[in-house]
Scaffold this active site. Sequence first.
Site, PDB file in Angstrom:
ATOM      1  N   HIS A  16       0.827  -1.207   0.000  1.00 15.34           N
ATOM      2  CA  HIS A  16       0.000   0.000   0.000  1.00 15.34           C
ATOM      3  C   HIS A  16       0.862   1.259   0.000  1.00 15.34           C
ATOM      4  CE1 HIS A  16      -3.548   2.484   1.238  1.00 15.34           C
ATOM      5  NE2 HIS A  16      -2.579   3.231   1.724  1.00 15.34           N
ATOM      6  N   GLU A  17       1.780   1.345   0.940  1.00 15.96           N
ATOM      7  CA  GLU A  17       2.572   2.574   1.058  1.00 15.96           C
ATOM      8  C   GLU A  17       3.480   2.778  -0.155  1.00 15.96           C
ATOM      9  OE1 GLU A  17       1.815   4.731   3.134  1.00 15.96           O
ATOM     10  OE2 GLU A  17       0.659   3.581   4.584  1.00 15.96           O
TER      11      GLU A  17
ATOM     12  N   HIS B 119       1.761   4.651  -2.764  1.00 13.82           N
ATOM     13  CA  HIS B 119       1.858   6.112  -2.660  1.00 13.82           C
ATOM     14  C   HIS B 119       3.200   6.605  -3.218  1.00 13.82           C
ATOM     15  CE1 HIS B 119      -1.837   6.704  -0.554  1.00 13.82           C
ATOM     16  NE2 HIS B 119      -1.470   6.053   0.542  1.00 13.82           N
TER      17      HIS B 119
ATOM     18  N   GLU C 236      -6.208   7.603  -1.760  1.00 15.18           N
ATOM     19  CA  GLU C 236      -5.877   6.255  -1.293  1.00 15.18           C
ATOM     20  C   GLU C 236      -6.163   5.170  -2.326  1.00 15.18           C
ATOM     21  OE1 GLU C 236      -4.325   5.599   1.480  1.00 15.18           O
ATOM     22  OE2 GLU C 236      -4.396   7.652   2.248  1.00 15.18           O
TER      23      GLU C 236
ATOM     24  N   TYR D 252     -11.080   6.689   2.965  1.00 16.18           N
ATOM     25  CA  TYR D 252     -10.464   5.361   2.891  1.00 16.18           C
ATOM     26  C   TYR D 252     -11.451   4.342   2.324  1.00 16.18           C
ATOM     27  CZ  TYR D 252      -6.226   6.628   5.425  1.00 16.18           C
ATOM     28  OH  TYR D 252      -5.013   7.181   5.784  1.00 16.18           O
TER      29      TYR D 252
END
Length: 674
Positions: free
Chosen positions: A462-463, A466, A491, A604
Amino acid sequence: MPMTHTLAKGTVLDFSLSSDDIAQRASALVARGQQIQDDVAAQTELTFDSVIAPLGARQNEQDADYSLITFLQHVSTNRAVRDASSAAEEKLQAFEIESMMREDVYRVVRAVFDNADEMAKLGAEDRRLVEKIEQAFRRSGLALDREARGRLGKIKTRLSELTIAFSRNVNEGDGRIVLTRAELDGLPDDFFESRKTEDVDGVEGFVVTTKYPDLVPVLKLAKREDTRERLFVVESQRCPENIPLLQEAISLRLEAARLLGYKTHAQFVLEESMAKTPRAVLDFEHDLRHRLSALGDREMAELEAMKRGDCEAAGRPYPGLFAWDYRYYSNQAKERKHNISDEEVKQYFPVKEVTRGILDIYQKMLSLRFVRVDSPPVWHADVEMYEVWEAVGDAFVGHFYLDLYPRENKYNHAAVWPIRAGFDRPDGSREFPVAAMVANFPKPTLSAPALLTHEDATTLLHELGHVFHSICSLTKWARFHGTNTERDFVEAPSQMLENWSWEPSVLRRFAVHHQTGSPIPEALVKRLVNAKNEGAGLANLRQIFFGMFDMAIHNSAEDDVDIKQAYDQLYEDICRFSLGPHKTWVAATFGHMMGGYDAGYYGYLWSEVFSADMYDTRFRNDGVDNPQTGLDYRNEILRPGYSRDAMDSLEIFLGRKPNNRAFLKSIGLDATAD
């Protein structure tokens, strides 16, 4: 696998700043910004090139210094540097607030905005820049009278101070408790290796902190309820000084919204979102809560039955389900129903192999090549640095940092800082983006490397999503780069990539036993995937709770909302667990409320709808390894950033308008049911 090499000069930022360096850079940024705005305000020939371009170029050029010196408060081991970084952020944010209150600058910006002939000559991104700068001035109160503008400026300055103080308290206000080995029954052996010990009434005790690598395993694995309860209380009583800070912020946000003509802060914030209105957010939350209600009831009944059984076996009465039971019995449900445990799974998730494997996934999907830098200039020895190149040819794309392990006074969760945006320079050359991922994964022990749970691996995916949203964005202006999109879409790209952690073919590429090197067994992968939706009802209700609490404090027309009462009542109503008899103030460490997600936490779940649709429609149908799908994703979702509306990007990528069917299916619900 990422290559390594020695860093070429002139391609990186300098993180070895002293407190004096930080202060000097902050002052220089203010002085330079002041000069640019004075020059713009003095223009007599009011065109895009004379007014808007200098303002856009200022953000292009100064963002990197701004982000660098304010980032260090979250990662530096030096208290003086952290304090200087916080002070610099206060100074720079105060200047930005003053800048957005300048009537003389707004006058010339508005003149360009109102000039239809000038606007007609501009390209799409330049025209959007004019529109967004004008909108930002207007939303900052430039249409108000002088007295109201002055009050609004003071409110914004105070809100900046409150935000910085709140974050600093959370970063530096870790709780701790000392527990014996017996009290920590259920924790694996590697939890105790290299752990600090203290004497407790003649018995060796182990220091347990509220940082994630301690907090989550204890709440998930400790068999003794009193142990889980004690640590939960320590965590829930952290940073009491933050409650009045949040209370003041809520009141000031409402006052600012009213000055600008809005009924609530949420109404003001959501105007620029995909949702547009508080009603749309509340309808979304209530509809999903209704759909999840029956599933949540069934899951609660299962957890209650498990705890009742444990209480009967121990010869004690059943007291009910409490907040400190949530992780433990949710994990027990997975273990008992699917014969799977974090302890078993993490043996196949050594952090280096997982990181290598996930970076390989991103390389192939996005047609990129990563090169790990030897002996990089970073802020801590644990940090790794990577250059990013096009997979074909020698075109440089950007670079990123990974700071994965916990340490004292470091940011306490997982997040990504886009330290430098990419943009076009006036001479036609390109400034390349930089991003930093900060996390708190378990450290290596004496007997084993750092091992991740499957949840940790999903967080890493996930990160890094980004990170690559920032790296792959290609916009003319920094204002529109990467994750500078609508808050309720930001997100979605990262959430979409979480799906890779549930793909058996993907897991087998990097999930290997840390001792034998053997790949994760197919039977274990099958059990892991089968357990994916275990507890989905309660997990999503928990997300609804956070979103509803956010709306309760930010969509109220009253300026004296009782934070604790709102939090406690909504938690017990929606999450179904009791907070018990203790005086707690969990909202004191709910960083999202003071970290840019005010009136935005719903995003989210809102963006999960889009992420599921993207994955199911394109990647599941076309194949997760389909290179054209990966390129389409890079070009149509990541590359545009905010240079166009997120809905336009979604419709181009999907070939239609998005819908919620894939999302509901992904959490085990019937999309056609009422």
